[in-house]
Design a protein around this motif. Structure first.
Motif, PDB file in Angstrom:
ATOM      1  N   LEU A 185       0.831  -1.209   0.000  1.00  0.00           N
ATOM      2  CA  LEU A 185       0.000   0.000   0.000  1.00  0.00           C
ATOM      3  C   LEU A 185       0.865   1.260   0.000  1.00  0.00           C
ATOM      4  O   LEU A 185       0.605   2.220  -0.728  1.00  0.00           O
ATOM      5  CB  LEU A 185      -0.934  -0.009   1.211  1.00  0.00           C
ATOM      6  N   LEU A 186       1.925   1.254   0.828  1.00  0.00           N
ATOM      7  CA  LEU A 186       2.806   2.418   0.916  1.00  0.00           C
ATOM      8  C   LEU A 186       3.550   2.648  -0.400  1.00  0.00           C
ATOM      9  O   LEU A 186       3.709   3.789  -0.843  1.00  0.00           O
ATOM     10  CB  LEU A 186       3.808   2.235   2.064  1.00  0.00           C
ATOM     11  N   LYS A 187       3.992   1.560  -1.037  1.00  0.00           N
ATOM     12  CA  LYS A 187       4.712   1.701  -2.307  1.00  0.00           C
ATOM     13  C   LYS A 187       3.801   2.250  -3.406  1.00  0.00           C
ATOM     14  O   LYS A 187       4.219   3.075  -4.225  1.00  0.00           O
ATOM     15  CB  LYS A 187       5.298   0.356  -2.730  1.00  0.00           C
ATOM     16  N   LYS A 188       2.543   1.780  -3.407  1.00  0.00           N
ATOM     17  CA  LYS A 188       1.591   2.293  -4.398  1.00  0.00           C
ATOM     18  C   LYS A 188       1.334   3.786  -4.182  1.00  0.00           C
ATOM     19  O   LYS A 188       1.170   4.543  -5.137  1.00  0.00           O
ATOM     20  CB  LYS A 188       0.283   1.503  -4.324  1.00  0.00           C
ATOM     21  N   ASP A 235       4.244   5.625  -5.608  1.00  0.00           N
ATOM     22  CA  ASP A 235       4.204   5.608  -7.076  1.00  0.00           C
ATOM     23  C   ASP A 235       3.286   6.694  -7.628  1.00  0.00           C
ATOM     24  O   ASP A 235       3.484   7.159  -8.751  1.00  0.00           O
ATOM     25  CB  ASP A 235       3.730   4.237  -7.574  1.00  0.00           C
ATOM     26  N   GLY A 236       2.292   7.088  -6.848  1.00  0.00           N
ATOM     27  CA  GLY A 236       1.360   8.105  -7.300  1.00  0.00           C
ATOM     28  C   GLY A 236       1.807   9.523  -7.000  1.00  0.00           C
ATOM     29  O   GLY A 236       1.058  10.469  -7.237  1.00  0.00           O
ATOM     30  N   THR A 237       3.005   9.700  -6.462  1.00  0.00           N
ATOM     31  CA  THR A 237       3.528  11.033  -6.162  1.00  0.00           C
ATOM     32  C   THR A 237       4.669  11.360  -7.113  1.00  0.00           C
ATOM     33  O   THR A 237       5.236  10.477  -7.761  1.00  0.00           O
ATOM     34  CB  THR A 237       4.046  11.122  -4.719  1.00  0.00           C
ATOM     35  N   ASN A 238       5.024  12.636  -7.170  1.00  0.00           N
ATOM     36  CA  ASN A 238       6.152  13.035  -8.015  1.00  0.00           C
ATOM     37  C   ASN A 238       7.258  13.723  -7.230  1.00  0.00           C
ATOM     38  O   ASN A 238       8.168  14.311  -7.810  1.00  0.00           O
ATOM     39  CB  ASN A 238       5.682  13.941  -9.158  1.00  0.00           C
ATOM     40  N   ASP A 239       7.155  13.675  -5.898  1.00  0.00           N
ATOM     41  CA  ASP A 239       8.176  14.342  -5.082  1.00  0.00           C
ATOM     42  C   ASP A 239       8.716  13.448  -3.967  1.00  0.00           C
ATOM     43  O   ASP A 239       9.306  13.925  -3.006  1.00  0.00           O
ATOM     44  CB  ASP A 239       7.604  15.629  -4.478  1.00  0.00           C
ATOM     45  N   ILE A 240       8.508  12.123  -4.090  1.00  0.00           N
ATOM     46  CA  ILE A 240       8.969  11.189  -3.055  1.00  0.00           C
ATOM     47  C   ILE A 240       9.661  10.001  -3.716  1.00  0.00           C
ATOM     48  O   ILE A 240       9.149   9.452  -4.703  1.00  0.00           O
ATOM     49  CB  ILE A 240       7.802  10.670  -2.188  1.00  0.00           C
ATOM     50  N   VAL A 273      11.601   6.227  -2.505  1.00  0.00           N
ATOM     51  CA  VAL A 273      11.774   5.309  -1.369  1.00  0.00           C
ATOM     52  C   VAL A 273      13.252   5.104  -1.113  1.00  0.00           C
ATOM     53  O   VAL A 273      13.988   4.632  -1.995  1.00  0.00           O
ATOM     54  CB  VAL A 273      11.083   3.960  -1.632  1.00  0.00           C
ATOM     55  N   GLU A 274      13.687   5.457   0.077  1.00  0.00           N
ATOM     56  CA  GLU A 274      15.083   5.266   0.458  1.00  0.00           C
ATOM     57  C   GLU A 274      15.273   3.938   1.190  1.00  0.00           C
ATOM     58  O   GLU A 274      16.192   3.184   0.906  1.00  0.00           O
ATOM     59  CB  GLU A 274      15.538   6.417   1.348  1.00  0.00           C
ATOM     60  N   ILE A 284       6.555   7.450   6.068  1.00  0.00           N
ATOM     61  CA  ILE A 284       5.220   7.127   5.563  1.00  0.00           C
ATOM     62  C   ILE A 284       4.730   5.848   6.252  1.00  0.00           C
ATOM     63  O   ILE A 284       5.435   4.829   6.286  1.00  0.00           O
ATOM     64  CB  ILE A 284       5.222   6.921   4.036  1.00  0.00           C
ATOM     65  N   VAL A 285       3.534   5.902   6.829  1.00  0.00           N
ATOM     66  CA  VAL A 285       2.906   4.744   7.477  1.00  0.00           C
ATOM     67  C   VAL A 285       1.501   4.564   6.917  1.00  0.00           C
ATOM     68  O   VAL A 285       0.948   5.478   6.291  1.00  0.00           O
ATOM     69  CB  VAL A 285       2.842   4.917   9.009  1.00  0.00           C
ATOM     70  N   LYS A 286       0.930   3.391   7.143  1.00  0.00           N
ATOM     71  CA  LYS A 286      -0.444   3.137   6.681  1.00  0.00           C
ATOM     72  C   LYS A 286      -1.423   4.043   7.420  1.00  0.00           C
ATOM     73  O   LYS A 286      -2.268   4.685   6.823  1.00  0.00           O
ATOM     74  CB  LYS A 286      -0.800   1.666   6.900  1.00  0.00           C
TER      75      LYS A 286
END
Length: 565
Positions: A56-59, A62-67, A69-70, A104-106
């Motif tokens: 859910l967090l990865k999706k 994917d829908g953002t343009n300023d983040i 995943v580190e 980022i958390v659920k």
């Protein structure tokens, strides 16, 4: 002067050019994805609960343009009432080191269920480190103007409301129990709900005779639990769990064990439902949140007599209870509240299994006082034997395997760290670091370009078809960049002077490396499964076996490449 349109440039070249007007690049956040699961159970594993949170967090990212995943952080079987969790503490270290600047958390409860402390992190700690905090399903984003934590808190209030509603439902159940109504769809083997009245219990015509036979074998023929199980297995009668599935699907899948066990027979003989009495509240549970279950003390049970037609005559049932009491009274441990001895000394429980039939190995004492592990299925399964192995022999073998595993790990890690401290390896690490940095810059440029592209579309400098084409091209480029960043970062990590194959693995080895005797916690940390065969042959499978194999192979590869010279 009017602003020059870039529409013609896009159309003529067929590729994205740099914007004519220089705009400020949007900040790209390096995010840490955090997931927590309070209780890991078989049901949770099957549903992949912790993996679903991460997905859910990865999706969302994917829908953002300023983040971007580190890192990913997980805490499994960790309570949310405090913050002493390995994954959370590792995330806080990375925040302090500046590795991530977004969490980022659920939802807020995944961060913690101590909401005062969780609120302190969100409103004080994270802002102090200039960290953006996002709770996806709560719709909370600290970077958003006017972000209000009360949105998260309203979800917490809803949770308390749902918990209160669950209590009222349980109270309704208790009221029906006392009236003798059946509100449970999961009935014991030999019983079923009346198709005409779901609150009424009747005998299952296919299996009720089997139940009566079990009681008669136990009372009239004085057979033991395992003997009865063997008789039923020899006659081809499938066990309760397999029968339940068979009744629903009319087929018996291969992953079900159709055989009877002595423990199943023992539990059936003490089940008051077979005598026409209903027993409720035998187990308590918190099914709303943590899904924990416990056994209630006998005084809390609700027993209602004569709620349905018995399938075992009451006289036969009472005789069975008398014999059960006699068996328990004659037991070596009668009157003792599990003094411990064998139960506490058995470190393996269901991890130790028979290598032939797969049944659990049980620790028992012989008349001489010696403690041995024996196959739990040797009485009920054809062709299987006791396979006795002494407690000390098994413990020594398990400790030997764990110590070899730890020594190989330490030797491999020391070799890799020596290799990584050499000039050529350090140079390689620096090159990879620069490549990762450049890839992140490319990702940031891509994010800025996506933003500019949208602005051009909004200002009608490009049409919808062009926007979709360029956006699709950007998305493909971003996916390729993220893949490349992941690959290079993993490759770079292996050249780090402080290379660590796995934090959990390293922590376990550092904790137990100097321990000279086997303990329960050591077994829990390392042992996955133990197979015991005839003649004392033992195969020990460790949790990290695959990782050790990969580590040894990688170390050998680096040595053969000349890095270790």
């Amino acid at each position: 002067m009017a602003r020059k349109s870039r529409k013609a440039d896009f159309v003529s070249t067929g590729r994205v050019e740099k914007p004519a007007i220089v705009t400020e690049e949007k900040m790209v956040f390096r995010a840490g994805l955090y997931a927590r699961l309070s209780l890991e159970s078989d049901a949770n594993k099957e549903r992949g609960t912790i993996e679903n949170q991460m997905e859910l967090l990865k999706k969302f990212v994917d829908g953002t343009n300023d983040i971007v995943v580190e890192r990913e952080y997980m805490d499994v079987s960790k309570t949310g009432t405090n913050f002493e969790r390995d994954g959370f503490e590792e995330m806080m270290r990375d925040i302090r080191d500046g590795r991530i600047n977004c969490v980022i958390v659920k939802d807020l409860s995944r961060l913690g269920r101590n909401y005062v402390e969780a609120g302190n992190y969100v409103e004080r700690v994270f802002p102090f480190f200039e960290v953006r905090f996002i709770a996806v399903t709560d719709g909370y984003d600290s970077s958003r103007e006017g972000a209000d934590l009360s949105v998260c808190m309203s979800n917490i209030f809803n949770e308390f409301y749902s918990r209160d509603l669950a209590k009222k439902i349980r109270a309704s159940y208790r009221s029906n129990w006392k009236k003798g109504s059946n509100v449970c769809g999961n009935l014991a083997y030999g019983l079923m709900s009346d198709p005409m009245d779901g609150h009424r219990i009747i005998a299952d015509p296919d299996t009720a005779p089997v139940v009566v036979r079990i009681f008669e074998l136990f009372v009239n023929e004085k057979k033991g639990y395992a003997q009865i199980a063997k008789i039923l297995n020899d006659d081809g009668v499938i066990g309760p769990k397999a029968y339940k599935h068979f009744k629903k699907t009319k087929e018996l899948p291969g992953n079900y064990n159709p055989e009877w066990r002595g423990g199943t027979v023992s539990r059936m003989l003490s089940n008051s439902y077979y005598a026409g009495d209903s027993r409720h509240n035998h187990h308590g549970s918190d099914r709303f949140a943590e899904k924990k279950q416990w056994e209630e003390p006998e005084e809390n049970w609700i027993i209602v007599e004569d709620t349905h037609e018995p399938i075992v005559p009451r006289v036969l049932y009472l005789k069975a209870q008398e014999r059960l009491k006699e068996i328990h009274k004659n037991s070596r441990n009668y009157g003792k509240k599990n003094e411990g001895e064998l139960s506490c000394r058995n470190f393996y429980k269901k991890k130790a299994v028979c290598g032939d039939c797969g049944a659990s190995m049980y620790l028992i004492k012989s008349t001489s006082g010696a403690a041995n592990f024996v196959c739990g299925g040797h009485l009920t399964k054809k062709g299987c034997s006791r396979k006795p192995i002494s407690e000390n022999a098994l413990n020594d073998e398990v400790l030997r395997v764990i110590r070899i595993h730890m020594n190989v790990y330490v030797d491999s890690m020391e070799m890799l760290k020596r290799i990584n401290r050499k000039a050529e390896s350090m140079k390689k690490y620096d090159v990879l670091t620069k490549e990762v940095r450049n890839l992140h810059r490319e990702l940031e440029k891509l994010a800025a370009h996506r933003q500019q592209l949208y602005e051009d579309y909004a200002e009608r400098l490009i049409d919808a078809g062009q926007y979709e084409a360029f956006a699709e091209k950007d998305a493909a480029a971003e996916a390729e960049l993220r893949k490349r960043i992941s690959e290079v970062t993993e490759y770079q990590r292996k050249y780090d002077r402080n290379y660590c194959a796995s934090r959990d693995w390293e922590a376990a080895i550092n904790k137990y490396r100097n321990i000279r005797h086997l303990t329960q916690k050591m077994v829990d940390a390392f042992v996955e499964k133990i197979e015991i065969f005839s003649a004392g042959k033992v195969t020990v499978h460790l949790i990290y076996d695959d990782m050790l194999e990969e580590l040894v192979a990688y170390t050998k590869e680096r040595e053969e490449a000349g890095d270790g010279e």
